[in-house]
Design an enzyme around this catalytic site. Structure first.
Site: not given
Ligand code: FAD
Length: 289
Positions: A16, A268, A18, A218, A110
């Site tokens: 896939s 990916h 991105e 980055f 973020d």
């Molecule tokens: P979460 O799963 O919400 O986790 C974030 C933090 O909170 C982690 O430290 C986790 O341990 C903690 N956490 C989670 N759940 C809980 C809870 N219940 N209680 C306490 N702590 C908790 N960013 C963008 O802005 N746009 C994009 O399009 C984008 N695409 C991405 C695609 C991929 C494949 C990846 C790997 C990253 C991408 N990112 C993107 C970056 C991503 O948004 C960041 O890495 C962000 O910091 C974490 O996202 P997450 O969904 O893992 O967050």
């Protein structure tokens, strides 16, 4: 040639790609050249990122819409929780559902200013909450993020696994990893998640490195390490993009070969909207248009 010839005896992995939504007409043209070049490789899906703070909201939607309207590819729209209430995020998701999008990459995002992440008032706090919200809107196929070197804000790998479980319990069916360069990081992640009883695919994210200086900058923010061997390979190549590209393909193809050998049947690619590197790696992996 032993190693390369081995690729042709095993079935190639699914792939896939991105992309990010383009800002200018020139970037738009480059994106579409890339999509056109990569489409014949029959990717499982192509995903389109969502800029910090929803800054690309319209452009992401537009790009996903063009993919639906003008290609046979299956798009996956990225969506984050940043700077938006639940109602606003839900509205974006509903618009995707109405446009025929059935796959969302659900992320927290973020802080747009680079500081500590603060959930938006009345917003989704974590990606697990976003996944649960999306499932109420439609039966989306939902991918989430996983981190071979631990999420930078996570207290431990165990915490990361726990939160990954929450995302799956909320409805995610696939994790895509942050990029990494030493495949051992990915192998350890898979061992940990399987030991925790998680069975969904953990799709490795591959970043072919065209410019190591940019990647270093980055990577410092997203918690991926850049090994010394990788920097050494690009030493002295700043003014030599042609050799950089050859090195990039060689390094990523070897990384992919080891991942396939480990058992990965889906890779990916973070294309950064350029097709050449990913297309060459896919060819080495045995994919044909
Ligand atoms: P979460 O799963 O919400 O986790 C974030 C933090 O909170 C982690 O430290 C986790 O341990 C903690 N956490 C989670 N759940 C809980 C809870 N219940 N209680 C306490 N702590 C908790 N960013 C963008 O802005 N746009 C994009 O399009 C984008 N695409 C991405 C695609 C991929 C494949 C990846 C790997 C990253 C991408 N990112 C993107 C970056 C991503 O948004 C960041 O890495 C962000 O910091 C974490 O996202 P997450 O969904 O893992 O967050």
């Amino acid at each position: 040639m032993t190693v390369l010839s081995q690729h042709f005896t095993s079935p190639p992995p699914a792939v896939s790609f991105e992309f990010f939504p383009p800002k200018t007409p020139e970037m738009e043209q480059k994106l579409w050249q890339s999509i056109t070049q990569l489409a014949p490789l029959n990717p499982s899906f192509v995903s389109v990122t969502y800029g910090a703070g929803g800054s690309t909201r319209e452009r992401t939607h537009y790009t996903v819409g063009r993919i639906i309207g003008e290609t046979k590819l299956k798009p996956a729209a990225h969506l984050t929780c940043v700077d938006a209430s639940r109602a606003e995020v839900d509205e974006v998701a509903r618009a995707y559902w109405d446009a025929g999008v059935r796959h969302i990459v659900a992320l927290r995002g973020d802080s747009p200013t680079g500081g500590a992440y603060v959930p938006y008032p009345e917003g989704y706090r974590y990606s697990s909450e976003l996944v649960a919200g999306l499932k109420k809107i439609g039966d989306f196929d939902i991918s989430v993020a996983a981190f071979p070197e631990k999420h930078p804000e996570s207290p431990s790998f165990d915490a990361d696994i726990e939160y990954l479980k929450q995302k799956i319990d909320s409805g995610a069916t696939r994790a895509i990893t942050q990029y990494f360069f030493d495949v051992e990081h990915y192998f350890r992640l898979v061992e940990r998640v399987r030991a925790a009883g998680i069975t969904i695919p953990i799709v490795p994210g591959i970043l072919p490195v065209g410019n190591v200086a940019q990647v270093k900058k980055f990577s410092a923010m997203c918690g991926a390490s850049v090994p010394a061997w990788l920097e050494t390979l690009f030493d002295g190549l700043d003014a030599d993009p042609a050799t950089r590209n050859l090195v990039a393909v060689t390094v990523a193809a070897e990384q992919c070969r080891r991942l396939v050998e480990f058992g990965c049947d889906h890779l990916h690619f973070y294309t950064l909207n350029r097709a050449d590197l990913s297309a060459a790696i896919c060819r080495i992996l045995g994919l044909r248009s």
